[in-house]
Design a protein around this motif. Structure first.
Motif, PDB file in Angstrom:
ATOM      1  N   ILE A  63      26.785  24.782  43.265  1.00 21.36           N
ATOM      2  CA  ILE A  63      27.002  26.390  42.810  1.00 21.36           C
ATOM      3  C   ILE A  63      27.192  27.202  43.765  1.00 21.36           C
ATOM      4  N   SER A  64      26.929  26.886  44.985  1.00 21.55           N
ATOM      5  CA  SER A  64      27.397  27.616  46.380  1.00 21.55           C
ATOM      6  C   SER A  64      28.911  27.395  46.555  1.00 21.55           C
ATOM      7  N   LYS A  65      29.250  25.990  46.380  1.00 13.79           N
ATOM      8  CA  LYS A  65      30.937  25.871  46.675  1.00 13.79           C
ATOM      9  C   LYS A  65      31.776  26.500  45.553  1.00 13.79           C
ATOM     10  N   GLN A  70      38.421  30.341  50.087  1.00 16.68           N
ATOM     11  CA  GLN A  70      39.121  29.253  50.735  1.00 16.68           C
ATOM     12  C   GLN A  70      38.507  29.392  52.289  1.00 16.68           C
ATOM     13  N   SER A  71      38.439  30.698  52.694  1.00 16.62           N
ATOM     14  CA  SER A  71      38.525  31.064  53.876  1.00 16.62           C
ATOM     15  C   SER A  71      37.033  30.613  54.424  1.00 16.62           C
ATOM     16  N   ASP A  72      36.229  30.359  53.405  1.00 14.38           N
ATOM     17  CA  ASP A  72      34.741  30.037  53.676  1.00 14.38           C
ATOM     18  C   ASP A  72      34.578  28.668  53.861  1.00 14.38           C
ATOM     19  N   ILE A  73      35.565  27.856  53.428  1.00 20.14           N
ATOM     20  CA  ILE A  73      35.503  26.529  53.342  1.00 20.14           C
ATOM     21  C   ILE A  73      35.395  25.825  54.919  1.00 20.14           C
ATOM     22  N   TYR A  74      36.422  26.533  55.639  1.00 15.74           N
ATOM     23  CA  TYR A  74      36.575  26.006  56.830  1.00 15.74           C
ATOM     24  C   TYR A  74      35.800  27.098  58.010  1.00 15.74           C
ATOM     25  N   PRO A  82      28.175  32.147  50.354  1.00 14.33           N
ATOM     26  CA  PRO A  82      29.541  32.604  50.722  1.00 14.33           C
ATOM     27  C   PRO A  82      29.820  33.958  51.506  1.00 14.33           C
ATOM     28  N   LYS A  83      30.486  34.097  52.448  1.00 16.52           N
ATOM     29  CA  LYS A  83      30.776  35.461  52.975  1.00 16.52           C
ATOM     30  C   LYS A  83      31.784  36.212  52.202  1.00 16.52           C
ATOM     31  N   HIS A  84      32.713  35.713  51.423  1.00 18.80           N
ATOM     32  CA  HIS A  84      33.701  36.106  50.588  1.00 18.80           C
ATOM     33  C   HIS A  84      33.396  35.568  49.150  1.00 18.80           C
ATOM     34  N   PHE A  85      32.857  36.249  48.277  1.00 15.26           N
ATOM     35  CA  PHE A  85      32.527  35.770  47.188  1.00 15.26           C
ATOM     36  C   PHE A  85      33.596  36.043  46.057  1.00 15.26           C
ATOM     37  N   THR A  86      34.032  34.985  45.340  1.00 17.41           N
ATOM     38  CA  THR A  86      34.914  35.046  44.640  1.00 17.41           C
ATOM     39  C   THR A  86      34.635  34.374  43.216  1.00 17.41           C
ATOM     40  N   LEU A  87      35.291  34.759  42.033  1.00 20.88           N
ATOM     41  CA  LEU A  87      35.279  34.015  40.897  1.00 20.88           C
ATOM     42  C   LEU A  87      36.376  33.465  40.579  1.00 20.88           C
ATOM     43  N   GLU A  88      37.567  33.354  41.477  1.00 22.75           N
ATOM     44  CA  GLU A  88      38.681  32.779  41.349  1.00 22.75           C
ATOM     45  C   GLU A  88      38.719  31.333  40.783  1.00 22.75           C
ATOM     46  N   ASN A  89      37.757  30.786  41.772  1.00 21.43           N
ATOM     47  CA  ASN A  89      37.669  29.302  41.271  1.00 21.43           C
ATOM     48  C   ASN A  89      37.172  28.983  39.827  1.00 21.43           C
ATOM     49  N   LEU A  90      36.261  29.746  39.614  1.00 21.03           N
ATOM     50  CA  LEU A  90      35.694  29.482  38.193  1.00 21.03           C
ATOM     51  C   LEU A  90      37.027  30.021  37.027  1.00 21.03           C
TER      52      LEU A  90
END
Length: 346
Positions: A63-65, A70-74, A82-90
């Motif tokens: 759920i977190s991932k 993408q900037s939070d991954i690294y 997440p610092k930058h919450f996004t729905l783009e992945n979903l």
């Protein structure tokens, strides 16, 4: 000197008497029981917390991932939130899986399979529990064998059977040709479910049989004395008494069919369910082959990066699991009650 020694001896005797008094012994026993009880509670809490961590950690990570940019991954400082919450992945997974269409395909298929499995297994379980007929024990052994035998052993016979479906050779005898092809439809699932040969149907028959056997025969005999036949007795008395078991079977059947990849991959090629849509989606992003509107994401995601692929896979898995998680929020009370009443553990 003697008086002092005698006084000390008398004091020791009195202290010893107080220590060995019934009240003191009872107090020590109470302290021992409470300490053992707290120790057992502590050990039990450690095990429960450990099991919950093992079960929930992958789910919480998924759920977190799914909501990470993408900037939070690294970013090594980002672990759970997440610092930058996004729905783009979903959104990408939603489009890639054609989620609306695959969801309704899965929902309709799962609903039909659950309905036919529950009815057929209930009738079969009632027959094994209440009626005597020739070779009853032998037939029940065959039911148990369906639990033991892996479904992969029946893969080729099932595929060929539904590719050229012919009922005891009657179709070929009448028409002179091969039977109709039932693949890429719901018919193989319906036929298997209606004949107690679907996914884990042997287990469902066994559970219903045990439930009906545990019911008192007096109520059934009273209904027959009042003039009720076997069908009326079954629908009016036995079925209402097996509601808890029925709820368990419905929930198990729905969840297992929704997550099924074996039978869906065997019988369906063009018709997409949620699990098949995720498999296709995972294959496309792993190879970097995008199609349709997804080509616009080629500049957004680096599909050669394993971390990016992991985030996108987690988003797809979350979409597969989301309906079950939402349904569990509303049915968990009935699910727990049904498990407790049927005595299923483990």
């Amino acid at each position: 000197m003697d008086l002092s020694f005698g006084a000390v001896k008398e004091s020791c005797r009195r202290v010893k008497g107080r220590i060995n008094s019934p009240k003191s012994i009872h107090l020590r026993q109470k302290i021992d029981r409470e300490s053992k009880s707290w120790l057992w509670k502590l050990i039990r809490a450690v095990f429960v917390i450990g099991f919950c961590f093992v079960i929930l950690y992958p789910v919480l990570t998924m759920i977190s991932k799914s909501f990470m940019h993408q900037s939070d991954i690294y970013d090594n400082t980002v672990i759970w939130i997440p610092k930058h919450f996004t729905l783009e992945n979903l959104k990408f997974a939603w489009d890639g899986m054609d989620y609306v269409k695959s969801f309704f395909n899965s929902f309709l298929l799962t609903l039909l399979v659950t309905l036919f499995q529950t009815i057929s297994c209930m009738v079969a379980g009632y027959g094994f529990a209440r009626f005597d007929f020739p070779f009853k024990r032998l037939f029940f052994v065959f039911v148990v064998f369906t639990i033991i035998i892996p479904p992969q052993q029946l893969m080729i016979p099932l595929y060929l059977h539904f590719k050229n479906f012919d009922f005891f050779g009657l179709y070929g005898l009448i028409t002179g040709g091969s039977g109709p092809n039932l693949l890429d439809s719901y018919l193989p699932f319906i036929l298997l479910s209606a004949t107690c040969m679907g996914m884990r149907n042997g287990l469902f028959v066994f559970i219903f049989r045990q439930a009906f056997r545990s019911m008192p025969r007096e109520t059934e005999e009273s209904a027959m004395v009042d003039g009720a036949n076997a069908f009326r007795t079954f629908f009016s008395i036995m079925m209402p008494g097996a509601l808890a078991v029925t709820a368990t079977i419905v929930l198990f059947s729905f969840v297992w069919q929704w997550n099924d990849t074996y039978y869906s991959g065997l019988f369906l090629s063009d018709l997409k369910t949620v699990t098949k849509a995720f498999q296709a989606f995972n294959g496309y992003i792993s190879s970097g082959r995008l199609y349709g509107d997804l080509t616009s994401y080629s500049s957004v995601y680096d599909f050669t990066d394993k971390n990016v692929l992991l985030v996108l896979r987690n988003s797809g898995i979350l979409l597969v699991m989301a309906p079950l998680m939402i349904a569990y929020l509303f049915t968990q009370r009935y699910f727990v009650e049904s498990i407790e009443r049927t005595g299923l553990v483990g």
